[in-house]
Scaffold this active site. Sequence first.
Site, mmCIF file in Angstrom:
data_model
loop_
_atom_site.group_PDB
_atom_site.id
_atom_site.type_symbol
_atom_site.label_atom_id
_atom_site.label_comp_id
_atom_site.label_asym_id
_atom_site.label_seq_id
_atom_site.Cartn_x
_atom_site.Cartn_y
_atom_site.Cartn_z
ATOM 1 N N LYS A 54 19.068 19.782 -2.517
ATOM 2 C CA LYS A 54 19.736 18.652 -1.843
ATOM 3 C C LYS A 54 21.207 18.946 -1.538
ATOM 4 O O LYS A 54 21.665 18.740 -0.408
ATOM 5 C CB LYS A 54 19.593 17.402 -2.721
ATOM 6 C CG LYS A 54 20.154 16.137 -2.112
ATOM 7 C CD LYS A 54 19.691 14.910 -2.844
ATOM 8 C CE LYS A 54 20.207 14.683 -4.217
ATOM 9 N NZ LYS A 54 19.969 15.541 -5.308
ATOM 10 N N THR A 114 22.652 21.881 -1.439
ATOM 11 C CA THR A 114 22.671 22.999 -0.497
ATOM 12 C C THR A 114 22.437 22.507 0.926
ATOM 13 O O THR A 114 23.124 22.933 1.872
ATOM 14 C CB THR A 114 21.596 24.028 -0.893
ATOM 15 O OG1 THR A 114 21.837 24.455 -2.238
ATOM 16 C CG2 THR A 114 21.600 25.226 0.030
ATOM 17 N N ARG A 137 29.696 15.027 -5.140
ATOM 18 C CA ARG A 137 30.072 14.738 -6.522
ATOM 19 C C ARG A 137 30.603 15.994 -7.214
ATOM 20 O O ARG A 137 30.286 17.104 -6.822
ATOM 21 C CB ARG A 137 28.864 14.214 -7.307
ATOM 22 C CG ARG A 137 28.365 12.860 -6.842
ATOM 23 C CD ARG A 137 27.096 12.472 -7.565
ATOM 24 N NE ARG A 137 26.025 13.434 -7.306
ATOM 25 C CZ ARG A 137 24.969 13.614 -8.089
ATOM 26 N NH1 ARG A 137 24.834 12.917 -9.193
ATOM 27 N NH2 ARG A 137 24.041 14.496 -7.788
ATOM 28 N N LYS A 181 20.203 22.503 -15.954
ATOM 29 C CA LYS A 181 20.121 22.128 -14.548
ATOM 30 C C LYS A 181 20.993 23.008 -13.657
ATOM 31 O O LYS A 181 20.673 23.300 -12.514
ATOM 32 C CB LYS A 181 20.523 20.653 -14.369
ATOM 33 C CG LYS A 181 20.394 20.149 -12.938
ATOM 34 C CD LYS A 181 20.745 18.666 -12.861
ATOM 35 C CE LYS A 181 20.645 18.173 -11.427
ATOM 36 N NZ LYS A 181 21.706 18.733 -10.561
ATOM 37 N N ALA A 217 22.649 10.078 -11.629
ATOM 38 C CA ALA A 217 21.871 9.018 -10.978
ATOM 39 C C ALA A 217 20.745 8.492 -11.857
ATOM 40 O O ALA A 217 20.197 7.426 -11.580
ATOM 41 C CB ALA A 217 21.301 9.523 -9.656
ATOM 42 N N PHE A 243 19.515 13.057 -7.574
ATOM 43 C CA PHE A 243 18.071 13.037 -7.851
ATOM 44 C C PHE A 243 17.289 12.503 -6.645
ATOM 45 O O PHE A 243 17.722 12.627 -5.508
ATOM 46 C CB PHE A 243 17.778 12.263 -9.130
ATOM 47 C CG PHE A 243 18.302 12.938 -10.372
ATOM 48 C CD1 PHE A 243 17.986 14.256 -10.659
ATOM 49 C CD2 PHE A 243 19.135 12.267 -11.259
ATOM 50 C CE1 PHE A 243 18.479 14.902 -11.796
ATOM 51 C CE2 PHE A 243 19.627 12.897 -12.407
ATOM 52 C CZ PHE A 243 19.295 14.215 -12.671
ATOM 53 N N PHE A 271 10.607 28.336 2.108
ATOM 54 C CA PHE A 271 10.602 29.530 1.275
ATOM 55 C C PHE A 271 9.714 30.579 1.924
ATOM 56 O O PHE A 271 8.784 30.243 2.664
ATOM 57 C CB PHE A 271 10.080 29.202 -0.131
ATOM 58 C CG PHE A 271 11.086 28.505 -1.015
ATOM 59 C CD1 PHE A 271 11.682 29.174 -2.077
ATOM 60 C CD2 PHE A 271 11.433 27.184 -0.787
ATOM 61 C CE1 PHE A 271 12.605 28.534 -2.891
ATOM 62 C CE2 PHE A 271 12.358 26.546 -1.587
ATOM 63 C CZ PHE A 271 12.943 27.229 -2.647
ATOM 64 N N TRP A 325 20.166 27.983 2.993
ATOM 65 C CA TRP A 325 20.409 28.814 1.820
ATOM 66 C C TRP A 325 20.627 30.264 2.252
ATOM 67 O O TRP A 325 21.532 30.940 1.762
ATOM 68 C CB TRP A 325 19.231 28.724 0.843
ATOM 69 C CG TRP A 325 19.462 29.454 -0.445
ATOM 70 C CD1 TRP A 325 20.038 28.963 -1.589
ATOM 71 C CD2 TRP A 325 19.139 30.828 -0.713
ATOM 72 N NE1 TRP A 325 20.086 29.956 -2.551
ATOM 73 C CE2 TRP A 325 19.551 31.099 -2.043
ATOM 74 C CE3 TRP A 325 18.552 31.849 0.027
ATOM 75 C CZ2 TRP A 325 19.383 32.343 -2.642
ATOM 76 C CZ3 TRP A 325 18.390 33.100 -0.563
ATOM 77 C CH2 TRP A 325 18.798 33.336 -1.889
#
Length: 557
Positions: free
Chosen positions: A72, A74, A95, A106, A274, A302, A383, A411
Amino acid sequence: MAYLTDIEIAQSVEMQPISKIADKAGIDERYVEHYGKYKAKVDLSLLTESDRKEGKLILVTAITPTPAGEGKTTTTIGLADGLSKIGKNVMVALREPSLGPVFGVKGGAAGGGYAQVVPMEDINLHFTGDFHAIGAANNLLAAMLDNHIYQGNALGIDPRRITWHRCVDMNDRQLRFVVDGLGGRVNGTPREDSYDITVASEIMAVLCLANSLHDLKERLSRIIVGYTYDEKPVTAGDLKAHGAMAALLKDALKPNLVQTLEGTPAFVHGGPFANIAHGCNSVIATKMAMKLGDYTVTEAGFGADLGAEKFLDIKCRYAGLTPSAVVVVATVRALKMHGGVPKTELGTENLDALGVGLPNLLRHVSNIRDVYGLPTVVAVNRFPTDTDAEVALVIEKCKELGVNVVLSDVWAKGGEGGVALAEEVVRLCETPSEFKFSYELDLPIKEKIETLVKRVYRGTGVTIQPAAEKQIAQLTALGFDKLPICVAKTQYSFSDDPSKLGAPENFTVTVKNVKVSAGAGFLVILTGDIMTMPGLPKVPAAEKIDVSDDGVITGLF
């Protein structure tokens, strides 16, 4: 093929001096407060002294997270760089990362691959000291509260009904339940206590929802720290703590200016989780970005049932914001996990599992479009193992809902990989829409919770435990029943049970506790086994982090 790590990519790119980034954003030098070569804070007076019309706001959210990852942040950064690539004046508002996840499991929150904000190491470690200031203000209030009781307790505070916790920005399960004040009369009053992680502190929420220094001080004064023997609330204002707390937070309230790898200006400011808080960067940073850019790209933590719901029902309600478009991020890999495929087998085509997992994405998309009335696009982070048939199935099912899917490759390619998404977002921003909240504030507390559970989570209702029933009655009697709600629940499911993946049905949400965050201005609804102090995993990420003799950090993702 060996890929560079995120930190290796970040360290390979030559950053521009922050003065150049400020100039690119249209920020006059008199507003810029330098924190070294590549970071700055921006004075709040820019907000009141600029008469520029606010630009369009784009929210990036995601499906229910899985260990496979969704990307998210990224996508948020890559979309902003993509908008810049097609000639748009764009800002990012993100954030700040917490040290807990950075050293835990994480990871950080500076993006990944070629879609990152930099200096990545600084942003993930200490940054400009905002979180330390929030922790200091939180713990000053705790110290003044316990000192008041020790010094004679003129307010009649019941030590058994203290609701204010100390905090530290670290995953430290040892501090979840403690006994303090031991060692005899001169060392305090013994009582049970606990610590929260700093991002769960109400001060974090207050800082992120305040619109000025004056508003910050007013909100701080309203924070409830406990109750008297006759059950009256005691506030930070009653303890005369809010002025000193505001003094500690004066600089932390100013947004932090950094840059993406491609030189797009970015504000990184505030960082409530969140799943236990409201999950959005600060109102001040968002509004400042909108003053400076024609497009502001921001994210919420999230899945959309948590971050986006709170962004829309709490942050937008208080700040008067209306998003022009919403991006829902998904990956084929994550959707297959929602369909029951273990992480080790995600590289194999599995249309059946993808079909089982897709309702998770479709429910999030339907909520944003139909419950909130906002134009929506799905961004699929592709991917190499995703097959054409799998991607085609995602596109087909979203098309049945009338929502477009755009493949994102930010990415690997940075802004170039986000151009198609940027073009679709620009188109969506011109689409007429009518933004709505998921519930109205004048509903009773229980009805607000039920409405949210039924409309957004798609559960059948709520089970209110006796302790929570009593708290709801007390908070209603105290006049807090018209506040918005902030549900603390697992991020891994629409329900309050993390094992219920995909799009579960016929479930109820159990409410264990309800407490008021009077300074932030919302009610916290605690469900499931949610905790406000996480713990470290068996092998913490911290074990891989190091710094060389010449000061170069390694192992940070």
